[in-house]
Design a protein around this motif. Sequence first.
Motif, PDB file in Angstrom:
ATOM      1  N   GLY A 168       0.811  -1.212   0.000  1.00 27.01           N
ATOM      2  CA  GLY A 168       0.000   0.000   0.000  1.00 27.01           C
ATOM      3  C   GLY A 168       0.843   1.260   0.000  1.00 27.01           C
ATOM      4  O   GLY A 168       0.304   2.364  -0.086  1.00 27.01           O
ATOM      5  N   TYR A 169       2.163   1.102   0.066  1.00 23.58           N
ATOM      6  CA  TYR A 169       3.086   2.241   0.063  1.00 23.58           C
ATOM      7  C   TYR A 169       4.015   2.095  -1.136  1.00 23.58           C
ATOM      8  O   TYR A 169       4.875   1.201  -1.173  1.00 23.58           O
ATOM      9  CB  TYR A 169       3.870   2.295   1.380  1.00 23.58           C
ATOM     10  N   GLU A 170       3.830   2.959  -2.105  1.00 18.36           N
ATOM     11  CA  GLU A 170       4.517   2.827  -3.388  1.00 18.36           C
ATOM     12  C   GLU A 170       6.028   2.770  -3.236  1.00 18.36           C
ATOM     13  O   GLU A 170       6.700   1.934  -3.855  1.00 18.36           O
ATOM     14  CB  GLU A 170       4.125   3.996  -4.298  1.00 18.36           C
ATOM     15  N   GLU A 171       6.582   3.669  -2.412  1.00 17.92           N
ATOM     16  CA  GLU A 171       8.036   3.707  -2.258  1.00 17.92           C
ATOM     17  C   GLU A 171       8.571   2.429  -1.618  1.00 17.92           C
ATOM     18  O   GLU A 171       9.623   1.916  -1.991  1.00 17.92           O
ATOM     19  CB  GLU A 171       8.443   4.924  -1.408  1.00 17.92           C
ATOM     20  N   LEU A 172       7.833   1.910  -0.655  1.00 30.38           N
ATOM     21  CA  LEU A 172       8.254   0.670   0.003  1.00 30.38           C
ATOM     22  C   LEU A 172       8.178  -0.497  -0.971  1.00 30.38           C
ATOM     23  O   LEU A 172       9.069  -1.354  -0.997  1.00 30.38           O
ATOM     24  CB  LEU A 172       7.365   0.412   1.227  1.00 30.38           C
ATOM     25  N   ASP A 173       7.142  -0.520  -1.787  1.00 28.13           N
ATOM     26  CA  ASP A 173       7.011  -1.584  -2.785  1.00 28.13           C
ATOM     27  C   ASP A 173       8.121  -1.506  -3.829  1.00 28.13           C
ATOM     28  O   ASP A 173       8.599  -2.545  -4.317  1.00 28.13           O
ATOM     29  CB  ASP A 173       5.647  -1.497  -3.481  1.00 28.13           C
ATOM     30  N   GLN A 174       8.563  -0.290  -4.176  1.00 32.13           N
ATOM     31  CA  GLN A 174       9.667  -0.147  -5.123  1.00 32.13           C
ATOM     32  C   GLN A 174      10.943  -0.773  -4.573  1.00 32.13           C
ATOM     33  O   GLN A 174      11.740  -1.357  -5.298  1.00 32.13           O
ATOM     34  CB  GLN A 174       9.909   1.334  -5.428  1.00 32.13           C
ATOM     35  N   MET A 175      11.126  -0.634  -3.272  1.00 35.40           N
ATOM     36  CA  MET A 175      12.345  -1.134  -2.640  1.00 35.40           C
ATOM     37  C   MET A 175      12.305  -2.647  -2.419  1.00 35.40           C
ATOM     38  O   MET A 175      13.318  -3.343  -2.571  1.00 35.40           O
ATOM     39  CB  MET A 175      12.573  -0.422  -1.304  1.00 35.40           C
ATOM     40  N   THR A 176      11.128  -3.182  -2.095  1.00 29.34           N
ATOM     41  CA  THR A 176      11.043  -4.591  -1.688  1.00 29.34           C
ATOM     42  C   THR A 176      10.314  -5.495  -2.673  1.00 29.34           C
ATOM     43  O   THR A 176      10.420  -6.711  -2.582  1.00 29.34           O
ATOM     44  CB  THR A 176      10.314  -4.706  -0.337  1.00 29.34           C
ATOM     45  N   GLY A 177       9.551  -4.887  -3.595  1.00 29.03           N
ATOM     46  CA  GLY A 177       8.712  -5.705  -4.464  1.00 29.03           C
ATOM     47  C   GLY A 177       7.495  -6.231  -3.736  1.00 29.03           C
ATOM     48  O   GLY A 177       6.805  -7.130  -4.210  1.00 29.03           O
ATOM     49  N   GLY A 178       7.221  -5.674  -2.555  1.00 28.36           N
ATOM     50  CA  GLY A 178       6.089  -6.128  -1.737  1.00 28.36           C
ATOM     51  C   GLY A 178       6.520  -7.185  -0.738  1.00 28.36           C
ATOM     52  O   GLY A 178       7.692  -7.537  -0.645  1.00 28.36           O
ATOM     53  N   THR A 179       5.565  -7.679   0.032  1.00 35.10           N
ATOM     54  CA  THR A 179       5.861  -8.760   0.970  1.00 35.10           C
ATOM     55  C   THR A 179       5.909 -10.075   0.198  1.00 35.10           C
ATOM     56  O   THR A 179       4.951 -10.433  -0.479  1.00 35.10           O
ATOM     57  CB  THR A 179       4.798  -8.837   2.079  1.00 35.10           C
ATOM     58  N   GLN A 180       7.020 -10.776   0.311  1.00 31.70           N
ATOM     59  CA  GLN A 180       7.268 -11.956  -0.517  1.00 31.70           C
ATOM     60  C   GLN A 180       6.855 -13.252   0.193  1.00 31.70           C
ATOM     61  O   GLN A 180       7.060 -13.405   1.399  1.00 31.70           O
ATOM     62  CB  GLN A 180       8.756 -12.041  -0.870  1.00 31.70           C
ATOM     63  N   LYS A 181       6.304 -14.176  -0.578  1.00 29.51           N
ATOM     64  CA  LYS A 181       5.966 -15.487  -0.032  1.00 29.51           C
ATOM     65  C   LYS A 181       7.228 -16.183   0.471  1.00 29.51           C
ATOM     66  O   LYS A 181       8.263 -16.171  -0.196  1.00 29.51           O
ATOM     67  CB  LYS A 181       5.304 -16.361  -1.101  1.00 29.51           C
ATOM     68  N   GLY A 182       7.145 -16.784   1.641  1.00 34.90           N
ATOM     69  CA  GLY A 182       8.287 -17.490   2.211  1.00 34.90           C
ATOM     70  C   GLY A 182       9.210 -16.621   3.029  1.00 34.90           C
ATOM     71  O   GLY A 182      10.174 -17.119   3.614  1.00 34.90           O
ATOM     72  N   ASP A 183       8.926 -15.314   3.093  1.00 38.20           N
ATOM     73  CA  ASP A 183       9.804 -14.391   3.826  1.00 38.20           C
ATOM     74  C   ASP A 183       9.353 -14.215   5.276  1.00 38.20           C
ATOM     75  O   ASP A 183       8.154 -14.153   5.564  1.00 38.20           O
ATOM     76  CB  ASP A 183       9.818 -13.014   3.169  1.00 38.20           C
ATOM     77  N   LEU A 184      10.332 -14.125   6.167  1.00 36.08           N
ATOM     78  CA  LEU A 184      10.103 -13.702   7.543  1.00 36.08           C
ATOM     79  C   LEU A 184      10.533 -12.244   7.627  1.00 36.08           C
ATOM     80  O   LEU A 184      11.698 -11.913   7.402  1.00 36.08           O
ATOM     81  CB  LEU A 184      10.913 -14.549   8.535  1.00 36.08           C
ATOM     82  N   ILE A 185       9.578 -11.367   7.917  1.00 37.03           N
ATOM     83  CA  ILE A 185       9.808  -9.924   7.918  1.00 37.03           C
ATOM     84  C   ILE A 185       9.709  -9.408   9.347  1.00 37.03           C
ATOM     85  O   ILE A 185       8.663  -9.558   9.994  1.00 37.03           O
ATOM     86  CB  ILE A 185       8.773  -9.207   7.027  1.00 37.03           C
ATOM     87  N   ILE A 186      10.775  -8.835   9.847  1.00 35.87           N
ATOM     88  CA  ILE A 186      10.796  -8.288  11.201  1.00 35.87           C
ATOM     89  C   ILE A 186      10.495  -6.791  11.147  1.00 35.87           C
ATOM     90  O   ILE A 186      11.146  -6.047  10.398  1.00 35.87           O
ATOM     91  CB  ILE A 186      12.162  -8.498  11.876  1.00 35.87           C
ATOM     92  N   LEU A 187       9.510  -6.354  11.910  1.00 35.45           N
ATOM     93  CA  LEU A 187       9.217  -4.925  12.056  1.00 35.45           C
ATOM     94  C   LEU A 187       9.471  -4.565  13.509  1.00 35.45           C
ATOM     95  O   LEU A 187       8.749  -5.006  14.399  1.00 35.45           O
ATOM     96  CB  LEU A 187       7.764  -4.629  11.674  1.00 35.45           C
ATOM     97  N   ALA A 188      10.525  -3.775  13.751  1.00 33.28           N
ATOM     98  CA  ALA A 188      10.962  -3.507  15.122  1.00 33.28           C
ATOM     99  C   ALA A 188      10.937  -2.017  15.434  1.00 33.28           C
ATOM    100  O   ALA A 188      11.160  -1.175  14.558  1.00 33.28           O
ATOM    101  CB  ALA A 188      12.380  -4.055  15.339  1.00 33.28           C
ATOM    102  N   ALA A 189      10.660  -1.710  16.684  1.00 25.05           N
ATOM    103  CA  ALA A 189      10.656  -0.317  17.144  1.00 25.05           C
ATOM    104  C   ALA A 189      10.527  -0.305  18.658  1.00 25.05           C
ATOM    105  O   ALA A 189      10.223  -1.327  19.285  1.00 25.05           O
ATOM    106  CB  ALA A 189       9.508   0.468  16.505  1.00 25.05           C
ATOM    107  N   ARG A 190      10.741   0.864  19.241  1.00 24.24           N
ATOM    108  CA  ARG A 190      10.513   1.042  20.670  1.00 24.24           C
ATOM    109  C   ARG A 190       9.018   1.046  20.948  1.00 24.24           C
ATOM    110  O   ARG A 190       8.203   1.274  20.037  1.00 24.24           O
ATOM    111  CB  ARG A 190      11.140   2.357  21.144  1.00 24.24           C
ATOM    112  N   PRO A 191       8.585   0.781  22.189  1.00 27.04           N
ATOM    113  CA  PRO A 191       7.150   0.773  22.508  1.00 27.04           C
ATOM    114  C   PRO A 191       6.476   2.088  22.134  1.00 27.04           C
ATOM    115  O   PRO A 191       7.061   3.166  22.279  1.00 27.04           O
ATOM    116  CB  PRO A 191       7.146   0.554  24.029  1.00 27.04           C
TER     117      PRO A 191
END
Length: 425
Positions: A168-191
Motif C-alpha cells: 500500500g506504500y509505493e516507495e516501500l514496494d519499489q524497494m522490496t517488491g512487496g511482501t514476498q511469499k516465504g519471507d520472515l519480515i521483522i518490524l521492530a521499534a521502541r514501545p
Amino acid sequence: MIFNQQAEQSVIGTLLMEGSLMDDVILSPEHFSDRRHLKIFQAMRTIYEANDPVNIVTVTTVLKDKIREADSVTYMTELATSVPTTATFKHHQRLVLEAYRHRITRAAAIRYVKDPDDETYDTLSANMDSYREVGIKEDEGSVREVLIEIAKEMKNPVKDGMTGFSTGYEELDQMTGGTQKGDLIILAARPSMGKTAFALNLASHHCKEGGSAQIFSLEMGKRPLIKRILSSEALVDGAKWQSMDFNKQDYIDILNVMGPVSEWQINIETQPRTVSDIRAKIRSHMKKIKNERHLVIIDYLQLMSPSTRSERRDLEIGLITRELKLLALELEIPIVLLSQLSRAVEQRQDKRPLMSDLRESGNIEQDADVIAFLYREDYYNLQENDDKIELIIGKQRNGPVGKVKLQFQKEYGKFVGKTSQLAIY
C-alpha cells in the motif's frame, strides 16, 4: 540403520500433537517398524480420511478394544508431550523412510544370499532402484526446468514490478517488491512508536486488495484491534473510544466503513502463543478460506513462548524465529513479526535504530529476510509536533537497504505514503 525408533516416535508424537500435519504425510503404515506405531498410524489415516480431527481422543476412539496393540493411552500421551518442536517433522519422516528402504533392501539381499541364482540376482538388481526411490517426491524441478520458468518470468514480467503482495506504500514496494511469499519480515521499534498501527495498515490494505490476513495479537484483545482498524479506515480519532464521545459525523463515518471491513478475509487470534499453536491455526484457516494471497502478522516476538525451554532467553528467541522462518517457507506465506528494541537505542545521540538494538536478538538477523525499523523524531522530542516517520530497511536478503519517509496520523493510527521520498543506500 534399519530401525529408527526415535524418528518413528517423533512422527507419531507430532501428529498426535498437531493433527493438521496429516496433510503433509508421505508415509504409509508399512513404513513403520514398530507395530504399535503402525496401529496408531492406521487409526490416524482412518480418522483423516473421514475428514475428522486427528488427536489422542479420536485415535483412542477408533482403536477401541485394540488399544493394547498400540500400547496404551499413556504411551500416546508421552509421545505427544515429548515432541519439542514440529519443525523437524519432514526430516523425521525422511528418516523413517530411509530405515524402511534399508529394511526392504536387506530382506531382498537375504533372499538372494539364500538362493543365489541368475533369477534372484536379476530380481534384486531390478528392485534396487525402486527401493531407493520409495517415498521420494520430486518437489523441485531440475535446473533446466527452473531456467525455463525464469525465462518465462522475464518474458512476462509481473505488473508494476510487484513480485510479492503490495504493502500500500509505493516507495516501500519499489524497494522490496512487496511482501514476498516465504519471507520472515521483522518490524521492530521502541514501545508506542507505531508498530501495531503499521501492521494493521498492512493487513487492511492486503484485505482490500483481495488477500486474506491473519493477525496473532499476544498483547491486545480482538475488540481494541478492530476499533483501531475502524478509526484508521474512517479517520476518526481513536482516543474517542475511551470516552465514547462521538459526534454525529463520527458515527456516520464509522458505520460507513463497517460494511466493507465486514467483507474482508481478516482473522484476529489472541490465544496462540507458541509456534506450534500458530502453525496449527494458520493451516486450519488457510484450508478453510482457500486464499493463496495469505498474510500473517504476529504481535509480538518477545511475548511468544518457545516450544522448548532454554536456560537463556536469547536462545529461545532464536529458536522461535527459526521455526517461523521454516513455517513461512513451508506454507509459502509472508510472516510479519513485530519485535521490541532494547533500551540501548535511548543511550545514543542519534536514536535511529540499528541491527544491534534488536532485543534478545538471538538468531533474528540470521533468520529474517527483511528487517525494518520505525523511527519518528517527536517520540523523543516532545516539543516536536511532526507527523513524519521513517521506515528504515536495515536488512533485505534479496534487495537494497534504505529508508522510506511516511506520514503518521497518530490520532487515526494511519500511515500515509509520501511521494519521491525513497532513499536507497
